[in-house]
Design a protein around this motif. Structure first.
Motif, PDB file in Angstrom:
ATOM      1  N   HIS A 145       0.692  -1.461   0.333  1.00 58.82           N
ATOM      2  CA  HIS A 145      -0.349  -0.048   0.275  1.00 58.82           C
ATOM      3  C   HIS A 145       0.713   1.385  -0.272  1.00 58.82           C
ATOM      4  CE1 HIS A 145      -3.678   1.954   0.761  1.00 58.82           C
ATOM      5  NE2 HIS A 145      -3.175   2.488   2.073  1.00 58.82           N
ATOM      6  N   ALA A 146       2.303   1.559   0.793  1.00 56.49           N
ATOM      7  CA  ALA A 146       3.008   2.424   0.982  1.00 56.49           C
ATOM      8  C   ALA A 146       3.493   2.768  -0.706  1.00 56.49           C
ATOM      9  CB  ALA A 146       3.476   2.280   1.738  1.00 56.49           C
ATOM     10  N   ARG A 176       3.496   5.469  -5.911  1.00 54.11           N
ATOM     11  CA  ARG A 176       4.022   5.679  -6.812  1.00 54.11           C
ATOM     12  C   ARG A 176       2.930   6.600  -7.868  1.00 54.11           C
ATOM     13  NH1 ARG A 176       3.794  -0.170  -8.223  1.00 54.11           N
ATOM     14  NH2 ARG A 176       5.619  -1.677  -8.432  1.00 54.11           N
ATOM     15  N   ILE A 177       1.344   6.536  -6.925  1.00 53.17           N
ATOM     16  CA  ILE A 177       0.676   7.586  -7.549  1.00 53.17           C
ATOM     17  C   ILE A 177       0.888   9.200  -7.564  1.00 53.17           C
ATOM     18  CG2 ILE A 177      -1.343   9.184  -6.549  1.00 53.17           C
ATOM     19  CD1 ILE A 177      -2.259   5.898  -6.187  1.00 53.17           C
ATOM     20  N   VAL A 232       6.732  13.616   0.316  1.00 49.12           N
ATOM     21  CA  VAL A 232       7.887  13.648   1.092  1.00 49.12           C
ATOM     22  C   VAL A 232       7.000  12.573   1.854  1.00 49.12           C
ATOM     23  CG1 VAL A 232       9.426  14.530   2.584  1.00 49.12           C
ATOM     24  CG2 VAL A 232       9.274  15.503   0.716  1.00 49.12           C
ATOM     25  N   SER A 233       6.070  12.453   2.164  1.00 48.08           N
ATOM     26  CA  SER A 233       6.093  11.890   3.534  1.00 48.08           C
ATOM     27  C   SER A 233       5.190  10.833   2.981  1.00 48.08           C
ATOM     28  CB  SER A 233       3.754  12.646   3.880  1.00 48.08           C
ATOM     29  OG  SER A 233       3.111  12.601   2.268  1.00 48.08           O
ATOM     30  N   ALA A 234       4.409  10.215   1.561  1.00 46.53           N
ATOM     31  CA  ALA A 234       4.824   8.711   0.983  1.00 46.53           C
ATOM     32  C   ALA A 234       5.877   8.202   1.190  1.00 46.53           C
ATOM     33  CB  ALA A 234       4.296   8.780  -0.671  1.00 46.53           C
ATOM     34  N   VAL A 292       9.630   3.612   5.893  1.00 44.08           N
ATOM     35  CA  VAL A 292       9.384   2.599   7.136  1.00 44.08           C
ATOM     36  C   VAL A 292       8.901   1.724   7.487  1.00 44.08           C
ATOM     37  CG1 VAL A 292       7.683   3.074   9.288  1.00 44.08           C
ATOM     38  CG2 VAL A 292       9.157   5.056   8.370  1.00 44.08           C
ATOM     39  N   ARG A 293       7.708   1.605   6.056  1.00 43.49           N
ATOM     40  CA  ARG A 293       6.829  -0.445   5.720  1.00 43.49           C
ATOM     41  C   ARG A 293       7.832  -0.674   5.424  1.00 43.49           C
ATOM     42  NH1 ARG A 293       2.950   0.875   9.283  1.00 43.49           N
ATOM     43  NH2 ARG A 293       1.625   1.845   8.376  1.00 43.49           N
TER      44      ARG A 293
END
Length: 114
Positions: free
Chosen positions: A72-73, A78-79, A84-86, A92-93
């Motif tokens: 999901h991350a 990709r989207i 930066v947060s994505a 992290v994931r």
């Protein structure tokens, strides 16, 4: 006076003898109850002991959850590749998924035939 002293000694002897019987009569059920409770506690502790299959099942479930969160991350990154947060969430994931020690420590299970 000799008979009175003998009667007193007989009374003390009977009291002592019956006192032991009362003591043993009270102690026997107490010891039986302690033994019963000890066996019950031992049985309950054995039932609470985790099985190896429970540990493997939990590790596989946790790995699946971590993988889906990583996927999901990755989709979010990709989207919005400039977010930066994505990208931070993706890192992290990924670290969380790669740190799952259960996959490294999991014993190899033999394949079952159908």
């Amino acid at each position: 006076m000799h008979t009175r002293g003998a009667t007193l000694m007989t009374l003390l002897y009977k009291l002592r003898r019956h006192g032991r019987a009362v003591l043993f009569g009270a102690a026997a059920p107490c010891l039986a109850a302690i033994r019963f409770l000890a066996f019950g506690i031992t049985r309950d502790l054995r039932l609470l002991n985790p099985a190896d299959s429970d540990d493997v099942q939990w590790t596989l479930s946790q790995g699946e959850v971590d993988f889906l969160e990583l996927q999901h991350a990755l989709d979010r990154a990709r989207i919005a590749p400039d977010s930066v947060s994505a990208l931070e969430d993706l890192v992290v994931r990924r670290d969380t998924f790669m740190a799952l020690d259960g996959f490294r420590a999991m014993p190899v299970l033999p394949a079952t035939s159908c």
